[in-house]
Design an enzyme around this catalytic site. Structure first.
Site, mmCIF file in Angstrom:
data_model
loop_
_atom_site.group_PDB
_atom_site.id
_atom_site.type_symbol
_atom_site.label_atom_id
_atom_site.label_comp_id
_atom_site.label_asym_id
_atom_site.label_seq_id
_atom_site.Cartn_x
_atom_site.Cartn_y
_atom_site.Cartn_z
ATOM 1 N N LYS A 122 0.816 -1.225 0.000
ATOM 2 C CA LYS A 122 0.000 0.000 0.000
ATOM 3 C C LYS A 122 0.842 1.263 0.000
ATOM 4 O O LYS A 122 0.448 2.271 -0.570
ATOM 5 C CB LYS A 122 -0.957 0.013 1.195
ATOM 6 C CG LYS A 122 -2.061 -1.007 1.069
ATOM 7 C CD LYS A 122 -3.357 -0.524 1.664
ATOM 8 C CE LYS A 122 -4.436 -1.566 1.541
ATOM 9 N NZ LYS A 122 -5.384 -1.332 0.503
ATOM 10 N N LYS A 206 -4.706 -7.967 -6.670
ATOM 11 C CA LYS A 206 -6.034 -8.372 -6.193
ATOM 12 C C LYS A 206 -7.084 -7.322 -6.576
ATOM 13 O O LYS A 206 -6.747 -6.149 -6.777
ATOM 14 C CB LYS A 206 -6.020 -8.616 -4.681
ATOM 15 C CG LYS A 206 -5.996 -7.381 -3.830
ATOM 16 C CD LYS A 206 -6.217 -7.751 -2.373
ATOM 17 C CE LYS A 206 -6.373 -6.473 -1.580
ATOM 18 N NZ LYS A 206 -7.533 -6.398 -0.743
ATOM 19 N N LYS A 209 -10.837 -1.927 -3.868
ATOM 20 C CA LYS A 209 -11.655 -0.709 -3.954
ATOM 21 C C LYS A 209 -10.825 0.461 -4.448
ATOM 22 O O LYS A 209 -11.322 1.360 -5.100
ATOM 23 C CB LYS A 209 -12.188 -0.328 -2.569
ATOM 24 C CG LYS A 209 -13.143 -1.272 -1.948
ATOM 25 C CD LYS A 209 -13.658 -0.650 -0.642
ATOM 26 C CE LYS A 209 -13.757 -1.697 0.447
ATOM 27 N NZ LYS A 209 -12.585 -1.716 1.332
#
Ligand code: AQP
Length: 344
Positions: A122, A206, A209
């Site tokens: 991230k 993956k 959102k």
């Protein structure tokens, strides 16, 4: 449900999990999390929260955050969570989460957090600019789980490492404060089809959102046309479908679409291939689109119904928060006592 593995822990089986209100929920969240939550509420006492404290580890527009919190709650209800059975609440409404997280920040080791791959994924190349909250996110997750002494945590594959860290924190707390078996060592429930749904545009990532490309995911708010179009445009290869899952090993896009079909239809990948072996994606994709629309359509519809009554969602969340506090507050009181803080 398997027995949890903290030999000295004698409490009840409890399930806990949550989803961040960071955007539209997608098929990965639905298959990897919501479907499992709904099933497990009938197997053990279940706590499902909207993870708003986790959401702000990355910037969220305040007005949107409130709306998205209600949207996640609506998705829980639409997927079949029953507020009379499961406790559904916003994380920030139970302040004990943040308080326990601080204590756990002092139990967890920097070396343990340095090994967390989600932070690396991230924060990317911009580690220096990432929030401190993003780095300590897994410690807050440990507090979420252990505040309720949860024994089972349904999560997608991506979160398995965080549940393992929770076990390490629980074991170190129990040891350091001479409280054998005080916290259970929770088990991640992450196996099975749907545990890892990949992006429709790049099967090495993956489905998420926060992916800037809306075409990479199927949102629970998408209508039938959008679902069909995204599946039609999903990246694939030119080969026909094989007879066995082993032959999909080097075909990640094909593997992902077969996995999605299997998860939606409650079948194994092998069973799906038995039906489609030898066919190309031109034949397979419309079938997948029909199935996705048939399975997700009613959920989307129900979600819209719940979203139309925000006062009812707020009532459910407030009642859930009260019930959650009844379990969380005594745990935090005992923890503070074990740590040696002043007070009763
Ligand atoms: N692609 C996925 N396949 C299977 N399960 C998934 N989950 C998320 N993506 C997939 C599971 O959904 C639950 C809630 O996730 P979250 O929103 O709390 O956090 P996340 O894993 O970071 O989800 P996203 O969609 O990737 O959100 P952003 O992009 O905001 O970070 C978890 O159980 C997760 O495993």
């Amino acid at each position: 449900m398997t027995e949890q593995t903290s030999p000295a822990y004698a409490g009840p089986a409890r399930v806990l999990s949550g989803v961040k209100p960071t955007g539209d929920l997608h098929l990965g969240n639905y298959l990897g999390a919501l479907v499992k939550f709904t099933r497990m509420q009938h197997e053990a006492e279940t706590f499902i929260f909207v993870a708003d404290l986790h959401a702000i580890t990355e910037w969220q527009e305040p007005a949107k955050l409130t709306a998205q919190t209600r949207e996640i709650a609506a998705a829980y209800l639409a997927a079949g969570l029953d507020p009379k059975i499961a406790t559904i609440f916003p994380q920030s409404a139970v302040t004990e989460h943040a308080e326990l997280a601080w204590i756990f920040n002092c139990v967890a080791r920097v070396g343990w957090l340095d090994r967390m791959t989600q932070f690396k994924d991230k924060s990317g190349k911009n580690k220096e600019k990432a929030s401190v909250g993003l780095y300590t996110y897994p410690v807050l997750q440990a507090a979420d789980i252990l505040l309720y002494k949860a024994t089972h945590v349904p999560v997608g594959d991506d979160q398995k490492q965080h549940v393992e860290l929770t076990r390490d924190i629980a074991a170190k707390f129990n040891h350091d404060f001479d409280a054998p078996g005080y916290f259970p060592l929770p088990e991640p429930i992450h196996q099975g089809v749907g545990a890892r749904i990949m992006s429709l545009r790049d099967a090495s990532e993956k489905m998420s959102k926060s992916n800037p490309s809306d075409a990479a995911r199927i949102n629970l708010t998408d209508d039938a046309d959008a679902v069909a179009q995204k599946i039609r445009k999903a990246k694939t290869d030119a080969l026909p479908l094989p007879e066995t899952p082993d032959e999909l090993k080097d075909r990640p896009e094909a593997q992902n679409l077969i996995g999605i079909y299997a998860a939606l239809d409650g079948r194994t990948a092998a069973e799906v291939l038995t039906e489609f072996a030898g066919q190309g994606f031109g034949a397979f994709k419309p079938k997948l689109a029909d199935l996705a629309v048939a399975k997700l359509g009613p959920v989307t519809e129900a979600m819209r119904g719940f979203m139309a009554d925000p006062a009812e969602i707020d009532r459910i969340l407030a009642a859930g928060a009260e019930r959650a506090r009844e379990v969380a507050a005594p745990t935090l009181r005992q923890v503070k006592k074990l740590v040696g803080f002043w007070g009763d």
